[in-house]
Design an enzyme around this catalytic site. Structure first.
Site, PDB file in Angstrom:
ATOM      1  N   LYS A  10       0.826  -1.213   0.000  1.00 42.70           N
ATOM      2  CA  LYS A  10       0.000   0.000   0.000  1.00 42.70           C
ATOM      3  C   LYS A  10       0.866   1.271   0.000  1.00 42.70           C
ATOM      4  CE  LYS A  10      -3.954  -2.229   2.279  1.00 42.70           C
ATOM      5  NZ  LYS A  10      -5.042  -2.032   3.286  1.00 42.70           N
ATOM      6  N   TYR A  50     -12.358  -2.623  -3.881  1.00 39.28           N
ATOM      7  CA  TYR A  50     -12.895  -2.783  -2.521  1.00 39.28           C
ATOM      8  C   TYR A  50     -14.425  -2.734  -2.484  1.00 39.28           C
ATOM      9  CZ  TYR A  50      -8.298  -2.505  -0.250  1.00 39.28           C
ATOM     10  OH  TYR A  50      -7.023  -2.753   0.199  1.00 39.28           O
ATOM     11  N   PHE A  58     -15.754   2.737   6.901  1.00 39.66           N
ATOM     12  CA  PHE A  58     -14.381   3.129   6.575  1.00 39.66           C
ATOM     13  C   PHE A  58     -14.113   3.164   5.073  1.00 39.66           C
ATOM     14  CE2 PHE A  58     -14.389  -1.471   7.535  1.00 39.66           C
ATOM     15  CZ  PHE A  58     -13.863  -1.996   6.353  1.00 39.66           C
ATOM     16  N   THR A  92      -5.084  -7.396  10.570  1.00 41.68           N
ATOM     17  CA  THR A  92      -5.428  -6.163   9.837  1.00 41.68           C
ATOM     18  C   THR A  92      -5.026  -4.923  10.626  1.00 41.68           C
ATOM     19  OG1 THR A  92      -7.317  -7.315   8.873  1.00 41.68           O
ATOM     20  CG2 THR A  92      -7.340  -4.922   8.738  1.00 41.68           C
ATOM     21  N   ARG A 103       2.832  -6.307   9.084  1.00 41.66           N
ATOM     22  CA  ARG A 103       2.092  -5.175   9.652  1.00 41.66           C
ATOM     23  C   ARG A 103       2.669  -4.739  10.991  1.00 41.66           C
ATOM     24  NH1 ARG A 103      -3.523  -7.633   7.439  1.00 41.66           N
ATOM     25  NH2 ARG A 103      -3.821  -6.280   5.626  1.00 41.66           N
ATOM     26  N   ASN A 113      -2.047   0.227   6.674  1.00 42.90           N
ATOM     27  CA  ASN A 113      -1.571  -1.046   7.237  1.00 42.90           C
ATOM     28  C   ASN A 113      -0.658  -1.834   6.300  1.00 42.90           C
ATOM     29  OD1 ASN A 113      -3.558  -1.944   5.508  1.00 42.90           O
ATOM     30  ND2 ASN A 113      -4.528  -3.318   6.993  1.00 42.90           N
ATOM     31  N   HIS A 116      -2.124  -5.441   1.573  1.00 42.51           N
ATOM     32  CA  HIS A 116      -3.400  -6.147   1.419  1.00 42.51           C
ATOM     33  C   HIS A 116      -3.089  -7.550   0.944  1.00 42.51           C
ATOM     34  CE1 HIS A 116      -7.427  -7.296   0.087  1.00 42.51           C
ATOM     35  NE2 HIS A 116      -6.829  -7.767  -0.982  1.00 42.51           N
ATOM     36  N   GLU A 127      -9.393 -11.249  -7.493  1.00 43.97           N
ATOM     37  CA  GLU A 127      -8.519 -10.084  -7.306  1.00 43.97           C
ATOM     38  C   GLU A 127      -7.354 -10.102  -8.298  1.00 43.97           C
ATOM     39  OE1 GLU A 127      -9.511  -9.326  -2.552  1.00 43.97           O
ATOM     40  OE2 GLU A 127      -7.446  -9.750  -3.168  1.00 43.97           O
TER      41      GLU A 127
HETATM   42  P1  CMP Z   1      -7.371  -4.702   3.546  1.00 42.14           P
HETATM   43  O1  CMP Z   1      -6.893  -6.090   3.761  1.00 42.14           O
HETATM   44  O2  CMP Z   1      -6.742  -3.953   2.421  1.00 42.14           O
HETATM   45  O3  CMP Z   1      -8.951  -4.734   3.307  1.00 42.14           O
HETATM   46  C1  CMP Z   1      -9.771  -3.624   3.609  1.00 42.14           C
HETATM   47  C2  CMP Z   1      -9.054  -2.563   4.382  1.00 42.14           C
HETATM   48  O4  CMP Z   1      -9.884  -1.643   5.059  1.00 42.14           O
HETATM   49  C3  CMP Z   1      -8.227  -3.186   5.462  1.00 42.14           C
HETATM   50  O5  CMP Z   1      -7.134  -3.857   4.882  1.00 42.14           O
HETATM   51  C4  CMP Z   1      -7.900  -1.974   6.331  1.00 42.14           C
HETATM   52  O6  CMP Z   1      -6.744  -1.282   5.890  1.00 42.14           O
HETATM   53  C5  CMP Z   1      -9.105  -1.052   6.099  1.00 42.14           C
HETATM   54  N1  CMP Z   1      -9.917  -0.896   7.309  1.00 42.14           N
HETATM   55  C6  CMP Z   1     -10.128   0.266   7.969  1.00 42.14           C
HETATM   56  N2  CMP Z   1     -10.932   0.084   9.022  1.00 42.14           N
HETATM   57  C7  CMP Z   1     -11.235  -1.233   9.054  1.00 42.14           C
HETATM   58  C8  CMP Z   1     -12.021  -2.059   9.921  1.00 42.14           C
HETATM   59  N3  CMP Z   1     -12.665  -1.551  10.972  1.00 42.14           N
HETATM   60  N4  CMP Z   1     -12.105  -3.368   9.645  1.00 42.14           N
HETATM   61  C9  CMP Z   1     -11.474  -3.913   8.568  1.00 42.14           C
HETATM   62  N5  CMP Z   1     -10.724  -3.186   7.720  1.00 42.14           N
HETATM   63  C10 CMP Z   1     -10.596  -1.861   7.954  1.00 42.14           C
END
Ligand code: CMP
Length: 140
Positions: A10, A50, A58, A92, A103, A113, A116, A127
């Site tokens: 990211k 997404y 979010f 996450t 992470r 974070n 992905h 994907e």
């Molecule tokens: P990712 O695996 O890229 O998938 C969705 C992203 O949303 C996740 O990583 C996080 O970076 C972001 N995100 C932000 N808030 C939340 C949350 N409460 N729960 C899950 N993902 C979140």
């Protein structure tokens, strides 16, 4: 079984200049990079990627973050690649990520974070297709 999964480094991790360190972790764990590109996502591309999260609170912040700078996108291949990649990434929320995970070592917050990774074999196939043509994924 031999699997493929989609991984995205990211914008926060690209800005930290740790693409190579993250890719090295995949390779050291026995995953092969079988497709890769750097890309500045458009808002439409990030929203489409997404789309499953579009009703989540979010979603807007996630899309804004994912287009805040270039990302490095790769398909990884190996035995149990989907779960292996998730284990390497850690939780996450970096505050909950186990020591030594990507992470834990590189991420600042649940939004920024670092990486992905696909969460299932089925999503992984979709994907990978979202970002790569079949002919851009190699075997080696
Ligand atoms: P990712 O695996 O890229 O998938 C969705 C992203 O949303 C996740 O990583 C996080 O970076 C972001 N995100 C932000 N808030 C939340 C949350 N409460 N729960 C899950 N993902 C979140």
């Amino acid at each position: 079984a031999l699997e493929r999964t989609l991984s995205i480094i990211k914008p926060d991790a690209v800005k930290k200049n740790v693409i190579g360190e993250i890719l090295a972790r995949f390779e050291k764990a026995g995953l092969k990079i079988v497709a890769a590109k750097m890309k500045q996502l458009t808002r439409e591309e990030a929203e489409g990627f997404y789309a499953v999260h579009k009703e989540r609170p979010f979603f807007g912040a996630l899309v804004d973050f994912m287009i805040s700078g270039p990302v490095m996108i790769q398909a990884l291949e190996g035995e149990g690649a989907v779960l292996k990649n998730r284990d390497l990434m850690g939780a996450t929320n970096p505050k909950e990520a186990a020591a030594g995970t990507i992470r834990a070592d590189f991420a600042e917050s649940i939004d920024a974070n670092a990486v992905h990774g696909s969460d299932s074999l089925e999503n992984a196939a979709n994907e990978i297709k979202y970002f790569f043509n079949d002919s851009d994924v190699v075997s080696h």
